[in-house]
Write a protein that holds these residues in place. Structure first.
Motif, PDB file in Angstrom:
ATOM      1  N   LEU A  12       0.804  -1.222   0.000  1.00 16.42           N
ATOM      2  CA  LEU A  12       0.000   0.000   0.000  1.00 16.42           C
ATOM      3  C   LEU A  12       0.839   1.274   0.000  1.00 16.42           C
ATOM      4  N   ASP A  13       2.005   1.243   0.609  1.00 15.33           N
ATOM      5  CA  ASP A  13       2.856   2.421   0.667  1.00 15.33           C
ATOM      6  C   ASP A  13       3.971   2.397  -0.373  1.00 15.33           C
ATOM      7  N   ASP A  14       3.982   1.408  -1.228  1.00 15.37           N
ATOM      8  CA  ASP A  14       5.040   1.236  -2.213  1.00 15.37           C
ATOM      9  C   ASP A  14       4.720   2.042  -3.475  1.00 15.37           C
ATOM     10  N   ASP A  15       5.500   3.096  -3.739  1.00 17.29           N
ATOM     11  CA  ASP A  15       5.293   3.941  -4.921  1.00 17.29           C
ATOM     12  C   ASP A  15       5.502   3.187  -6.227  1.00 17.29           C
ATOM     13  N   ASP A  16       6.191   2.061  -6.173  1.00 19.62           N
ATOM     14  CA  ASP A  16       6.479   1.302  -7.384  1.00 19.62           C
ATOM     15  C   ASP A  16       5.528   0.127  -7.600  1.00 19.62           C
ATOM     16  N   TYR A  17       4.594  -0.063  -6.687  1.00 23.21           N
ATOM     17  CA  TYR A  17       3.654  -1.169  -6.833  1.00 23.21           C
ATOM     18  C   TYR A  17       2.655  -0.843  -7.947  1.00 23.21           C
ATOM     19  N   PRO A  18       2.503  -1.719  -8.928  1.00 23.57           N
ATOM     20  CA  PRO A  18       1.624  -1.443 -10.074  1.00 23.57           C
ATOM     21  C   PRO A  18       0.145  -1.645  -9.730  1.00 23.57           C
ATOM     22  N   ALA A  19      -0.420  -0.689  -9.027  1.00 21.64           N
ATOM     23  CA  ALA A  19      -1.770  -0.832  -8.487  1.00 21.64           C
ATOM     24  C   ALA A  19      -2.865  -0.343  -9.426  1.00 21.64           C
ATOM     25  N   TYR A  20      -2.520   0.438 -10.446  1.00 22.66           N
ATOM     26  CA  TYR A  20      -3.532   1.079 -11.278  1.00 22.66           C
ATOM     27  C   TYR A  20      -3.655   0.420 -12.644  1.00 22.66           C
ATOM     28  N   THR A  21      -4.884   0.061 -13.007  1.00 21.66           N
ATOM     29  CA  THR A  21      -5.139  -0.403 -14.360  1.00 21.66           C
ATOM     30  C   THR A  21      -5.033   0.783 -15.302  1.00 21.66           C
ATOM     31  N   MET A  22      -4.960   0.525 -16.575  1.00 22.82           N
ATOM     32  CA  MET A  22      -4.863   1.614 -17.541  1.00 22.82           C
ATOM     33  C   MET A  22      -6.065   2.562 -17.435  1.00 22.82           C
ATOM     34  N   GLY A  23      -7.259   2.011 -17.325  1.00 25.48           N
ATOM     35  CA  GLY A  23      -8.447   2.855 -17.229  1.00 25.48           C
ATOM     36  C   GLY A  23      -8.442   3.719 -15.982  1.00 25.48           C
ATOM     37  N   ARG A  24      -8.071   3.132 -14.859  1.00 28.07           N
ATOM     38  CA  ARG A  24      -8.026   3.893 -13.599  1.00 28.07           C
ATOM     39  C   ARG A  24      -6.919   4.936 -13.648  1.00 28.07           C
ATOM     40  N   ALA A  25      -5.775   4.575 -14.208  1.00 29.59           N
ATOM     41  CA  ALA A  25      -4.667   5.530 -14.326  1.00 29.59           C
ATOM     42  C   ALA A  25      -5.075   6.709 -15.200  1.00 29.59           C
ATOM     43  N   ALA A  26      -5.751   6.436 -16.300  1.00 33.72           N
ATOM     44  CA  ALA A  26      -6.214   7.514 -17.177  1.00 33.72           C
ATOM     45  C   ALA A  26      -7.202   8.414 -16.438  1.00 33.72           C
ATOM     46  N   ASP A  27      -8.105   7.819 -15.653  1.00 29.92           N
ATOM     47  CA  ASP A  27      -9.063   8.604 -14.864  1.00 29.92           C
ATOM     48  C   ASP A  27      -8.342   9.495 -13.860  1.00 29.92           C
ATOM     49  N   VAL A  28      -7.367   8.931 -13.158  1.00 31.39           N
ATOM     50  CA  VAL A  28      -6.615   9.689 -12.148  1.00 31.39           C
ATOM     51  C   VAL A  28      -5.907  10.883 -12.789  1.00 31.39           C
ATOM     52  N   LEU A  29      -5.353  10.673 -13.982  1.00 38.52           N
ATOM     53  CA  LEU A  29      -4.619  11.735 -14.671  1.00 38.52           C
ATOM     54  C   LEU A  29      -5.529  12.681 -15.438  1.00 38.52           C
ATOM     55  N   GLY A  30      -6.782  12.290 -15.618  1.00 34.00           N
ATOM     56  CA  GLY A  30      -7.695  13.110 -16.412  1.00 34.00           C
ATOM     57  C   GLY A  30      -7.325  13.094 -17.889  1.00 34.00           C
ATOM     58  N   THR A  31      -6.899  11.944 -18.353  1.00 35.03           N
ATOM     59  CA  THR A  31      -6.468  11.807 -19.736  1.00 35.03           C
ATOM     60  C   THR A  31      -7.086  10.550 -20.334  1.00 35.03           C
ATOM     61  N   THR A  32      -6.567  10.106 -21.450  1.00 33.97           N
ATOM     62  CA  THR A  32      -7.098   8.924 -22.114  1.00 33.97           C
ATOM     63  C   THR A  32      -6.086   7.786 -22.058  1.00 33.97           C
ATOM     64  N   PRO A  33      -6.550   6.559 -22.226  1.00 29.55           N
ATOM     65  CA  PRO A  33      -5.608   5.446 -22.328  1.00 29.55           C
ATOM     66  C   PRO A  33      -4.619   5.638 -23.482  1.00 29.55           C
ATOM     67  N   ALA A  34      -5.052   6.292 -24.545  1.00 29.93           N
ATOM     68  CA  ALA A  34      -4.151   6.541 -25.682  1.00 29.93           C
ATOM     69  C   ALA A  34      -2.951   7.380 -25.257  1.00 29.93           C
ATOM     70  N   PHE A  35      -3.154   8.342 -24.354  1.00 26.15           N
ATOM     71  CA  PHE A  35      -2.041   9.144 -23.856  1.00 26.15           C
ATOM     72  C   PHE A  35      -1.052   8.260 -23.107  1.00 26.15           C
ATOM     73  N   LEU A  36      -1.555   7.373 -22.260  1.00 26.50           N
ATOM     74  CA  LEU A  36      -0.673   6.471 -21.513  1.00 26.50           C
ATOM     75  C   LEU A  36       0.089   5.545 -22.461  1.00 26.50           C
ATOM     76  N   ARG A  37      -0.582   5.063 -23.490  1.00 27.73           N
ATOM     77  CA  ARG A  37       0.124   4.231 -24.467  1.00 27.73           C
ATOM     78  C   ARG A  37       1.211   5.040 -25.161  1.00 27.73           C
ATOM     79  N   ALA A  38       0.921   6.311 -25.481  1.00 29.63           N
ATOM     80  CA  ALA A  38       1.885   7.164 -26.178  1.00 29.63           C
ATOM     81  C   ALA A  38       3.124   7.434 -25.321  1.00 29.63           C
ATOM     82  N   VAL A  39       2.953   7.715 -24.029  1.00 32.99           N
ATOM     83  CA  VAL A  39       4.133   7.945 -23.194  1.00 32.99           C
ATOM     84  C   VAL A  39       4.903   6.650 -22.981  1.00 32.99           C
ATOM     85  N   GLY A  40       4.207   5.530 -23.030  1.00 32.98           N
ATOM     86  CA  GLY A  40       4.875   4.236 -22.972  1.00 32.98           C
ATOM     87  C   GLY A  40       5.677   3.973 -24.238  1.00 32.98           C
ATOM     88  N   GLU A  41       5.085   4.255 -25.389  1.00 33.12           N
ATOM     89  CA  GLU A  41       5.779   4.064 -26.663  1.00 33.12           C
ATOM     90  C   GLU A  41       6.981   4.997 -26.788  1.00 33.12           C
TER      91      GLU A  41
END
Length: 112
Positions: A12-41
């Motif tokens: 729970l306190d681990d900043d590196d723990y992969p806790a967020y799905t793509m959809g949830r991460a996009a919601d948290v950032l206020g962006t789209t999954p496509a943006f997350l894919r783009a920064v990954g690419e």
């Protein structure tokens, strides 16, 4: 990388723990999954993969992606934003190591 057999509560306190799905991460950032894919690419972040091969993001990765999004929102192309964030991280790391080295050199028993 999180410990594979660590109890979930330990993560729970681990900043590196992969806790967020793509959809949830996009919601948290206020962006789209496509943006997350783009920064990954662009190589800025590399999401971990679940057993089902779904992308999973850590809080640390979300902070990095959020910084890239700030730059993109200001009109910076995504590839340039990713490069800027990467260089900012490298500079922060170099400055931290420089401070640590100076502190060691300032110690009275420092071996030079």
């Amino acid at each position: 990388m999180p410990a594979e057999n660590a109890p979930v509560a330990d993560n729970l306190d681990d900043d590196d723990y992969p806790a967020y799905t793509m959809g949830r991460a996009a919601d948290v950032l206020g962006t789209t999954p496509a943006f997350l894919r783009a920064v990954g690419e662009a190589g800025l972040i590399t999401p971990l993969r679940s057993e089902g091969r779904h992308r999973r993001y850590s809080r640390r990765q979300l902070r990095v992606a959020a910084r890239a999004r700030e730059l993109v929102d200001q009109g910076t192309p995504i590839e340039a934003a990713c490069r800027i964030v990467s260089l900012e991280d490298q500079l922060d790391d170099a400055l931290r190591r420089n401070r640590d080295m100076r502190r060691k050199l300032d110690e009275p028993d420092a071996d030079i």
